[in-house]
Design an enzyme around this catalytic site. Structure first.
Site, short mmCIF file in Angstrom:
data_model
loop_
_atom_site.label_atom_id
_atom_site.label_comp_id
_atom_site.label_asym_id
_atom_site.label_seq_id
_atom_site.Cartn_x
_atom_site.Cartn_y
_atom_site.Cartn_z
N HIS A 88 -2.52 0.80 -3.95
CA HIS A 88 -0.86 0.67 -3.54
C HIS A 88 -0.47 0.10 -2.68
O HIS A 88 -1.81 -0.78 -2.09
CB HIS A 88 -0.38 2.03 -3.38
CG HIS A 88 -1.22 3.01 -2.15
ND1 HIS A 88 -0.14 2.60 -1.08
CD2 HIS A 88 -2.42 3.78 -2.17
CE1 HIS A 88 -1.41 3.41 0.13
NE2 HIS A 88 -2.23 3.14 -1.16
N ASP A 90 2.32 -0.16 -0.27
CA ASP A 90 3.58 0.67 0.31
C ASP A 90 2.16 1.01 1.42
O ASP A 90 1.33 1.03 1.31
CB ASP A 90 3.67 1.26 0.13
CG ASP A 90 3.03 2.57 -0.69
OD1 ASP A 90 2.19 2.42 -1.73
OD2 ASP A 90 3.15 4.11 -0.27
N ASP A 119 -5.32 1.19 4.71
CA ASP A 119 -5.03 1.62 3.31
C ASP A 119 -4.04 1.54 3.26
O ASP A 119 -2.74 1.21 3.60
CB ASP A 119 -4.80 3.03 3.99
CG ASP A 119 -3.97 4.25 3.40
OD1 ASP A 119 -3.83 3.83 2.08
OD2 ASP A 119 -3.38 5.48 3.82
N GLU A 153 3.31 5.62 -2.69
CA GLU A 153 1.91 6.57 -2.46
C GLU A 153 2.04 7.86 -1.20
O GLU A 153 1.57 8.30 -1.27
CB GLU A 153 0.95 5.93 -2.69
CG GLU A 153 -0.81 6.48 -2.64
CD GLU A 153 -1.21 6.66 -1.38
OE1 GLU A 153 -1.72 8.41 -1.23
OE2 GLU A 153 -0.47 6.75 -0.62
N GLU A 154 2.60 6.85 0.02
CA GLU A 154 2.80 7.26 1.14
C GLU A 154 3.76 7.66 1.12
O GLU A 154 4.79 8.78 2.62
CB GLU A 154 2.67 5.77 1.75
CG GLU A 154 1.78 5.15 2.30
CD GLU A 154 0.43 5.69 3.11
OE1 GLU A 154 0.68 7.05 3.06
OE2 GLU A 154 -0.32 5.15 2.71
N ASP A 177 -8.86 3.83 -2.84
CA ASP A 177 -7.61 4.77 -1.83
C ASP A 177 -8.84 5.86 -1.07
O ASP A 177 -7.67 6.71 -0.87
CB ASP A 177 -6.71 5.37 -2.64
CG ASP A 177 -5.47 5.34 -1.84
OD1 ASP A 177 -5.16 4.49 -0.55
OD2 ASP A 177 -4.76 5.85 -1.87
N HIS A 445 -3.26 5.27 9.04
CA HIS A 445 -2.09 5.75 9.54
C HIS A 445 -2.01 5.76 11.15
O HIS A 445 -1.40 5.68 11.71
CB HIS A 445 -2.35 6.64 9.01
CG HIS A 445 -0.95 7.17 7.95
ND1 HIS A 445 -0.82 8.14 6.75
CD2 HIS A 445 -1.98 5.88 6.05
CE1 HIS A 445 -0.59 7.93 5.83
NE2 HIS A 445 -1.74 6.64 5.83
#
Length: 477
Positions: A88, A90, A119, A153-154, A177, A445
């Site tokens: 992903h 995003d 990520d 995905e997030e 991931d 994150h």
């Protein structure tokens, strides 16, 4: 065929890989539904990141497809069977406190920095260059290999939901991931509310304390680290305050109080943690509920806080509800009370995040829970469920990935099971396969997110060999 040194081949492509990764990191692909359009349903920058990967694939000779600007894929090889790589592009918002440009892709100290570095833009680019390596080496494939590129995905996974409505499900696949070595089993995840039922009988007031409001937590999947209650003390306010101070000290918490318009405001700070293991945190809501449950309260509040205390305080396995369960694959069922709300007029509710083992009989236990709660004058609302995900550890697909990981790292490929949910559960036969190596700090994150460049190249080599072993002419999968 001459033996291939996958690590050397990855090193040859280092500069090109880093250049393309920096270009992808530079795109601030954060969900922005306020700017959503028919052509960019998740925002223009998210679409830009998807377009970037599709254009990169077109440049390098892969067959690409855009699926409603929510997802896309890049494919090469031939054959009936399909091997999937689910990535992903995003990212979560950058947040504050960075010492580097979160979208600059700065390289220093052997790391590449930026939102998405680990990520999932770094691992995505590693997997892409693994495909590119196989293609450039001219290695013959008897299966098709497809990188599926998600953009949500997030958030809500609308990308893969839409993608698999119309596109082929891979026979096997991996998502770069999460963590190395291999995550082969993931618990089911159910979110639901337990709601206090209305009592038609007259409510008995308290001679000591009335609870007007209570709030703690905003997310089902996080242990709340703050709780606040507004109460009126009819009798013995000094003693209540002293008891509160003693309770806070006994449990090693940070608690405060003040008076606001005649009401006593109690505030409590706990320790947050992810809901997959509630015992790693200190649930501020449950601690404050425990204190209140020990006081003489009005009838509605006494019922609610007494219930929360009896069934959930220092109890994360569902034992007192009669739904505790464990298996050898994924371990214990866990329950996180992520939200606690109470209002003197409408009553209270608890927001639960339940993570259950792959063999857990959900329907049977759900019926049992419903009956048990009814006895306490509570009910279930807003139930949602993501079913468990599990690939048999003896599947040839798992054995192949273990072989590749061990040959590339020299370390044992331990099979992992987790309480969290990875992108791999979107695949029928899929696992999470890197790209965070054992012993590395997980900075996804976080501010100053990064990936070690050596790890990026090692992951590229692992993915390249995995593609060859899974889809090459000698594949046994």
């Amino acid at each position: 065929m001459k033996e291939i040194n996958w690590q050397v081949e990855a090193e040859k492509r280092k500069e090109a890989l880093l250049h393309d990764l920096q270009s992808l990191i530079a795109i601030k692909s954060v969900l922005n539904e306020e700017e959503a359009t028919a052509s960019a349903p998740l925002g223009e920058r998210v679409k830009e990141a998807l377009d970037f990967m599709l254009e990169l694939g077109e440049r390098d000779g892969f067959a690409g497809k855009n699926v409603d600007n929510l997802a896309g894929h890049l494919e090469f090889g031939s054959g009936e069977e399909l091997v999937g790589i689910l990535c992903h592009v995003d990212v979560v918002p950058e947040g504050d406190g960075w010492t580097t440009d979160p979208f600059g892709g700065e390289i220093k100290d052997g790391k590449i920095f930026g939102r998405g570095a680990i990520d999932d833009k770094g691992p995505t680019m590693a997997a892409y260059y693994a495909m590119k390596m196989i293609k450039e080496l001219g290695l013959p494939l008897n299966k098709r290999v497809r990188m599926i590129i998600g953009t949500d995905e997030e958030s809500e996974w609308r990308c893969v939901d839409r993608y698999f409505e119309s596109e082929e499900m891979p026979a096997v696949g991996f998502a770069p991931d999460a963590d190395f070595p291999i995550i082969y089993a993931e618990k089911g995840i159910a979110d639901f509310d337990i709601v206090q039922q209305a009592d038609e009988q007259a409510h008995k007031p308290s001679e000591e304390m009335t609870v007007h409001s209570f709030e703690s937590g905003r997310r089902y999947n996080m242990v709340p680290d703050y709780a606040k209650a507004a109460v009126t003390v009819q009798r013995g306010q000094t003693e209540v305050i002293q008891s509160y101070g003693a309770f806070v000290e006994e449990h090693g918490l940070d608690g405060r109080f003040h008076i606001d318009n005649g009401k006593l405001i109690l505030e409590l700070k706990g320790v947050s943690s992810h809901g997959m293991e509630p015992d790693l945190g200190k649930n501020a809501g449950l601690y404050l509920a425990e204190f209140l449950a020990g006081r003489e309260l009005d009838q509605k509040a006494a019922q609610f806080f007494g219930f929360a205390s009896r069934f959930f305080f220092e109890e994360s396995r569902g034992r007192k509800l009669g739904i505790d369960y464990s298996d050898k694959i994924t371990g214990d069922l866990t329950i996180n009370v992520g939200k606690l709300l109470f209002n003197e007029k409408t009553g209270g509710r608890l927001g639960l995040n339940m993570r259950y083992p792959v063999t857990f009989p959900l329907k049977e236990k759900q019926e049992l829970l419903t009956k048990r709660l009814a006895e306490e004058r509570f009910g279930i609302e807003n139930f949602s469920d993501s079913t468990p995900h599990h690939v048999d550890q003896n599947h040839p697909f798992i054995e192949t990935l273990c072989k590749v990981y061990e040959e590339q790292t020299g370390e044992k490929a331990e099979l992992l099971s987790i309480g969290g949910g990875t992108y791999a559960r979107s695949l029928e036969t899929g696992v999470a396969f890197g790209a965070l190596f054992p012993g590395r700090e997980d900075v996804a994150h976080q501010k100053d997110e990064y990936m070690f460049i050596a790890d990026l190249l090692k992951a590229t080599a692992i993915y390249a060999q995995a593609i060859w072993e899974l889809a090459g002419e000698s594949s046994l999968v």
